[in-house]
Scaffold this active site. Structure first.
Site, mmCIF file in Angstrom:
data_model
loop_
_atom_site.group_PDB
_atom_site.id
_atom_site.type_symbol
_atom_site.label_atom_id
_atom_site.label_comp_id
_atom_site.label_asym_id
_atom_site.label_seq_id
_atom_site.Cartn_x
_atom_site.Cartn_y
_atom_site.Cartn_z
ATOM 1 N N CYS A 143 64.705 40.905 63.089
ATOM 2 C CA CYS A 143 63.876 40.342 62.020
ATOM 3 C C CYS A 143 64.202 41.007 60.693
ATOM 4 C CB CYS A 143 62.391 40.502 62.350
ATOM 5 S SG CYS A 143 61.303 39.842 61.069
ATOM 6 N N CYS A 183 61.276 41.487 58.292
ATOM 7 C CA CYS A 183 60.330 42.549 58.657
ATOM 8 C C CYS A 183 60.904 43.925 58.300
ATOM 9 C CB CYS A 183 60.067 42.577 60.162
ATOM 10 S SG CYS A 183 59.521 41.032 60.860
ATOM 11 N N ASP A 184 62.174 44.125 58.612
ATOM 12 C CA ASP A 184 62.712 45.480 58.661
ATOM 13 C C ASP A 184 63.726 45.830 57.583
ATOM 14 O OD1 ASP A 184 61.115 45.557 60.901
ATOM 15 O OD2 ASP A 184 62.746 45.155 62.295
#
Lengths: 108, 304
Positions: free
Chosen positions: B132, B135-136
């Site tokens: 992701c 997200c990261d």
């Protein structure tokens, strides 16, 4: 009740807590973290009095986040006296989260 | 607990099926599964969903779909289905919390990110290995990282990640890319992006965080080490059909459908889980979710 961790209250909420603390590392831009939020709150009720459920915004407090070596969120870390007992990375549905937290709790 | 329709999954297919079914006054339960909101929750801006000329963030779009389903009375639960029984009616759907009975079932379990399948990869998940980017990516500010894959999503992730990383290397096992020309050109024009072709990742290196990769040349089989601090996966998706093996007719990993009808009468499937033609779009999933609901309504009024 979910406690929001800040730089100022970290010591009192996490390190000095008599109960273990489950920290939800999240960020506003992270979709799965948004989904985790309501699940985390539901599960918190079931561990009332046993585990403190707290949230930490990784964008606001990178130094606290780095301290745990986090490179992926959502990430849940169970701590005892500020030390990591175990972690789970990625979104978890309610039942899996409950099982995971229960298992970690039993290892303390 | 009894329902007219039980929907398994909460991506565009499941939630659209929920909107149509609840609006038709049926008693609807949506079991949200292991990724509530589905794969769009891990994307950034969706530019091609009709009706949003200015674009919309993936998680926001999914929250709106859920709200719309709830508005018409659909019940939603953050539960994961552990087993299904389609051999008796009403159908029985089990989660670890409850057993639900449904006169019809709509399967919309979608697909999940494909991983390389290496032990070192799963050990370092959340410690430098990620599926992701949105997200990261933030955790890789100023770092050199790798995106593996050759399709549009690999190109999109690589471009997105240059907002944070100092350098992004796209590693691909061949020299032919599935990505569209426009996406490939965007990456080629990005000075922070490098390409490394004909390389296969055979191991992720690192103790507590990613420090590098072991790469095997697809042509010469030569193995070399490549230094990097992050590995983002964009190598496609696998349909989530594990629950339905031996219970429904399948083709490869997909559920076989005819206008969303599966091999069991009263059980329907929509979205990626039955998308053997691999359209894999939010809008095609939503469309098939609508069809599944209309077919379920037809079945409930005549078929019982």
């Amino acid at each position: 009740m979910i406690t929001h961790i800040t730089k100022e209250n970290y010591k009192s909420v996490v390190v000095e807590s008599k109960l273990p603390v489950l920290i939800d590392f999240w960020a506003p831009w992270c979709g799965p973290c948004q989904m985790m939020g309501p699940v985390f709150e539901e599960v918190a009720k079931e561990f009332n009095g046993k585990i403190v459920f707290a949230k930490l915004n990784t964008e606001d407090y990178p130094e606290l986040t780095n301290g745990f070596g986090i490179q992926g969120i959502p990430c849940l870390i169970l701590t005892k006296s500020g030390k990591e007992v175990g972690r789970a990375v990625g979104f978890l549905p309610k039942d899996l989260l409950k099982q995971k937290v229960q298992k970690l709790y039993e290892t303390i | 607990m009894d329902y007219d329709v039980i929907i398994i999954g909460s991506g565009p297919a499941g939630l659209t099926a929920g909107i149509y079914s609840a609006r038709a006054d049926l008693k609807v339960l949506i079991l949200e599964g292991e990724q509530p909101g589905g794969q769009l929750t891990t994307t950034t801006e969706v530019e091609n969903f009709p009706g949003f000329p200015e674009g919309i963030m993936g998680p926001e779009l999914m929250n709106r779909m859920r709200t719309q389903a709830q508005k018409f009375g659909a019940e939603t639960k953050f539960e994961l289905v552990t087993s299904v029984d389609f051999s008796k009616k009403p159908f029985e759907i089990k989660t670890s919390e409850e057993v639900y009975l449904g006169n019809s079932v709509i399967i919309a379990t979608g697909s999940r990110a494909r991983y390389l399948g290496l032990e070192s990869e799963s050990r370092l998940k959340g410690r430098g290995v990620s599926a992701c980017a949105t997200c990261d990516g933030f955790f890789f500010k100023g770092k050199e990282i790798v995106v593996v894959g050759g399709g549009d999503s690999a190109m999109e992730e690589a471009n997105f990640l240059t907002k944070f990383a100092s350098k992004v290397t796209i590693i691909h096992h061949s020299e032919n890319f599935k990505a569209s020309a426009i996406m490939l050109d965007r990456c080629k024009a990005n000075p922070k992006i490098d390409f490394l072709m004909n390389k296969e990742i055979v191991e992720v290196l690192g103790e507590n965080s990613v420090t590098g990769l072991k790469l095997k040349d697809s042509k010469t089989s030569e193995v070399e080490e490549f230094k990097t601090e992050g590995l983002f996966l964009a190598i496609g998706h696998i349909p989530n059909t594990g629950l339905f093996k031996d219970k429904l007719e399948m083709e490869k990993e997909y559920i076989v459908t005819n206008d969303t009808k599966t091999s069991v009468e009263g059980v329907f499937a929509c979205g990626d889980v039955q998308d053997r033609k691999r359209y894999w779009q939010a809008i095609t999933s939503a469309g098939s979710g609508c069809i599944a609901s209309l077919e379920a309504q037809k079945y409930l009024s005549h078929g019982n």
